[in-house]
Design an enzyme around this catalytic site. Structure first.
Site, PDB file in Angstrom:
ATOM      1  N   ASP A   1      -0.443  -7.438  -9.379  1.00  0.00           N
ATOM      2  CA  ASP A   1      -0.385  -7.782 -10.804  1.00  0.00           C
ATOM      3  C   ASP A   1       1.031  -7.455 -11.287  1.00  0.00           C
ATOM      4  O   ASP A   1       1.912  -7.101 -10.478  1.00  0.00           O
ATOM      5  CB  ASP A   1      -1.501  -7.080 -11.593  1.00  0.00           C
ATOM      6  CG  ASP A   1      -1.230  -5.589 -11.816  1.00  0.00           C
ATOM      7  OD1 ASP A   1      -0.260  -5.058 -11.233  1.00  0.00           O
ATOM      8  OD2 ASP A   1      -1.989  -4.960 -12.573  1.00  0.00           O
ATOM      9  N   HIS A   2       1.229  -7.550 -12.604  1.00  0.00           N
ATOM     10  CA  HIS A   2       2.581  -7.333 -13.138  1.00  0.00           C
ATOM     11  C   HIS A   2       3.113  -5.932 -12.808  1.00  0.00           C
ATOM     12  O   HIS A   2       4.288  -5.756 -12.520  1.00  0.00           O
ATOM     13  CB  HIS A   2       2.569  -7.545 -14.658  1.00  0.00           C
ATOM     14  CG  HIS A   2       1.549  -6.707 -15.370  1.00  0.00           C
ATOM     15  ND1 HIS A   2       0.196  -6.970 -15.282  1.00  0.00           N
ATOM     16  CD2 HIS A   2       1.665  -5.601 -16.139  1.00  0.00           C
ATOM     17  CE1 HIS A   2      -0.464  -6.067 -15.988  1.00  0.00           C
ATOM     18  NE2 HIS A   2       0.401  -5.224 -16.510  1.00  0.00           N
TER      19      HIS A   2
ATOM     20  N   CYS B   1      -1.326  -2.860  -7.668  1.00  0.00           N
ATOM     21  CA  CYS B   1      -1.313  -2.857  -9.127  1.00  0.00           C
ATOM     22  C   CYS B   1      -0.684  -1.535  -9.559  1.00  0.00           C
ATOM     23  O   CYS B   1      -0.007  -0.891  -8.744  1.00  0.00           O
ATOM     24  CB  CYS B   1      -2.711  -3.080  -9.716  1.00  0.00           C
ATOM     25  SG  CYS B   1      -3.920  -1.797  -9.372  1.00  0.00           S
TER      26      CYS B   1
ATOM     27  N   THR C   1      -2.019   1.496 -10.412  1.00  0.00           N
ATOM     28  CA  THR C   1      -2.613   2.643  -9.709  1.00  0.00           C
ATOM     29  C   THR C   1      -3.174   2.270  -8.342  1.00  0.00           C
ATOM     30  O   THR C   1      -3.486   3.156  -7.544  1.00  0.00           O
ATOM     31  CB  THR C   1      -3.789   3.191 -10.527  1.00  0.00           C
ATOM     32  OG1 THR C   1      -4.748   2.128 -10.681  1.00  0.00           O
ATOM     33  CG2 THR C   1      -3.342   3.689 -11.899  1.00  0.00           C
ATOM     34  N   GLY C   2      -3.387   0.999  -8.097  1.00  0.00           N
ATOM     35  CA  GLY C   2      -4.076   0.538  -6.881  1.00  0.00           C
ATOM     36  C   GLY C   2      -5.589   0.558  -7.055  1.00  0.00           C
ATOM     37  O   GLY C   2      -6.330  -0.017  -6.253  1.00  0.00           O
ATOM     38  N   ILE C   3      -6.032   1.217  -8.112  1.00  0.00           N
ATOM     39  CA  ILE C   3      -7.481   1.376  -8.318  1.00  0.00           C
ATOM     40  C   ILE C   3      -8.118   0.038  -8.717  1.00  0.00           C
ATOM     41  O   ILE C   3      -9.143  -0.375  -8.148  1.00  0.00           O
ATOM     42  CB  ILE C   3      -7.769   2.450  -9.394  1.00  0.00           C
ATOM     43  CG1 ILE C   3      -7.254   3.817  -8.911  1.00  0.00           C
ATOM     44  CG2 ILE C   3      -9.266   2.520  -9.691  1.00  0.00           C
ATOM     45  CD1 ILE C   3      -7.290   4.901  -9.989  1.00  0.00           C
TER      46      ILE C   3
ATOM     47  N   HIS D   1     -10.903   3.974  11.581  1.00  0.00           N
ATOM     48  CA  HIS D   1     -12.310   4.326  11.374  1.00  0.00           C
ATOM     49  C   HIS D   1     -13.076   3.308  10.536  1.00  0.00           C
ATOM     50  O   HIS D   1     -14.265   3.095  10.748  1.00  0.00           O
ATOM     51  CB  HIS D   1     -12.430   5.698  10.694  1.00  0.00           C
ATOM     52  CG  HIS D   1     -12.103   6.838  11.621  1.00  0.00           C
ATOM     53  ND1 HIS D   1     -12.342   8.148  11.318  1.00  0.00           N
ATOM     54  CD2 HIS D   1     -11.542   6.839  12.862  1.00  0.00           C
ATOM     55  CE1 HIS D   1     -11.967   8.914  12.327  1.00  0.00           C
ATOM     56  NE2 HIS D   1     -11.457   8.150  13.268  1.00  0.00           N
TER      57      HIS D   1
ATOM     58  N   HIS E   1     -17.640   4.199  15.369  1.00  0.00           N
ATOM     59  CA  HIS E   1     -17.275   3.668  14.051  1.00  0.00           C
ATOM     60  C   HIS E   1     -17.798   2.250  13.844  1.00  0.00           C
ATOM     61  O   HIS E   1     -17.931   1.799  12.719  1.00  0.00           O
ATOM     62  CB  HIS E   1     -15.756   3.702  13.875  1.00  0.00           C
ATOM     63  CG  HIS E   1     -15.212   5.077  14.034  1.00  0.00           C
ATOM     64  ND1 HIS E   1     -15.465   6.080  13.128  1.00  0.00           N
ATOM     65  CD2 HIS E   1     -14.498   5.636  15.032  1.00  0.00           C
ATOM     66  CE1 HIS E   1     -14.905   7.203  13.545  1.00  0.00           C
ATOM     67  NE2 HIS E   1     -14.311   6.956  14.708  1.00  0.00           N
TER      68      HIS E   1
END
Ligand code: RB5
Length: 320
Positions: free
Chosen positions: A182-183, A239, A241-243, A272, A307
């Site tokens: 994003d921006h 973005c 925060t990446g969240i 993993h 895994h």
């Protein structure tokens, strides 16, 4: 490179579980990168939870493989989505899959069609006959024929691994990467694009291409859907925060997005969790650390083993 092979037959009690078990064993024997290939099986008309037929169990025992705990699985869209290579036992099964799921056309073959790609053979010669209800000897012949076919398949997989190594150099197989931001992530995305170019990765930049405000779910959806459709092996989303991008990307079936702000997490996300999207927060870390994380993530490899079943359980949650 093929990482996830799905065998499909009718009831998932004879041919496809035998093929999957045999291939698993042969891949383990070969070792190296081939050992990390995931193998599973399902049936177009399976009764979920049904055991393998006693003759199949007995036949596989002769190969040192235990099929006694096999439980039949009905073919589901998410398994198809996760598979790089879908191999049916007959041409009719292939056609049936493509009728319902035309989107997997490019990676669905009859097993014998796939292994005889360069040889003249027609659909009438591709079918592995169904041993169901037949005497043990018919199952044993079926397994012997499958083993022969699977040895050809393994040679093909082995040369693809070798070819991949040569293509990409240091990091492993040739990888296609989808990049988006994003921006707030725009500037870091530009740095990462330059890094990918310099390292010779094949990538597509889905934007954005300025700092003009946009909504991060829109960018995340574009990249995540392209990865889920298998147009790319990996995605990188940025973005502030990446969240936001990680939450959004994880809404797309088949996507496992990991928000990583340290190198160890990036390695583990691949080893993993077999993640297919890396999320980064441009307002959280600087470009130096971000590029180290990208490098660790892209050069990582799924460890498989214990895994594998955990990742399969994640995928099943998508339908709950
Ligand atoms: C945009 O200001 C910011 O909210 C976005 O980039 C991201 O951090 C959301 O999770």
């Amino acid at each position: 490179m093929v990482r996830n092979i799905l065998f499909v037959c009718t009831g998932n009690t004879c041919r496809s579980p035998m093929a999957a078990a045999l291939l698993r064993q042969l891949l383990n024997e070969r070792g190296g990168k081939l050992e990390r290939i995931r193998v599973s099986s399902a049936g177009l008309y399976a009764h979920p939870g049904a055991p393998a037929s006693p003759e199949a169990v007995e036949t596989m025992r002769g190969y040192g493989v235990d099929l006694a705990n096999h439980l039949a699985r009905e073919l589901a869209r998410e398994e198809l989505a996760a598979a790089d290579l879908i191999l049916t036992m007959t041409n009719a099964q292939k056609n049936q899959i493509l009728k319902i799921y035309p989107e997997v056309k490019d990676r669905t073959y009859v097993l014998r069609e796939y292994i005889s790609k360069d040889r003249p053979a027609g659909p009438d010669q591709w079918d592995v006959p169904d041993p169901f209800g037949q005497p043990l000897a018919v199952y044993q012949q079926c397994a012997a024929d499958l083993e022969k076919d699977l040895r050809v398949l393994i040679d093909m997989l082995a040369s693809a691994v070798k070819g991949g190594d040569a293509d990409q150099g240091k990091g492993g197989e040739k990888m296609r990467i989808a990049l988006g931001a994003d921006h707030a992530g725009f500037h870091l995305k530009e740095e990462i694009a330059k890094y990918l170019r310099d390292k010779g990765y094949e990538y597509k930049d889905f934007g954005v291409f300025s700092t003009e405000a946009v909504d991060y779910p829109d960018q995340a959806a574009i990249v995540a859907k392209a990865v889920a459709r298998k147009e790319f092996d990996q995605g990188i989303l940025i973005c502030g925060t990446g969240i936001g991008v990680s939450i959004s990307a994880n809404k797309i079936k088949g996507v496992r997005a990991a928000l990583c702000h340290d190198v160890f997490s990036a390695q583990m996300a691949r080893a993993h969790n077999d993640c297919n999207i890396l999320a980064l927060g441009a307002r959280v870390i600087g470009p130096g650390l971000a590029l180290s994380i990208v490098e660790a993530y892209l050069t990582g490899e799924f460890a498989g083993g214990r895994h594998q079943q955990r990742v399969e359980k994640i995928m099943r949650l998508e339908d709950e």
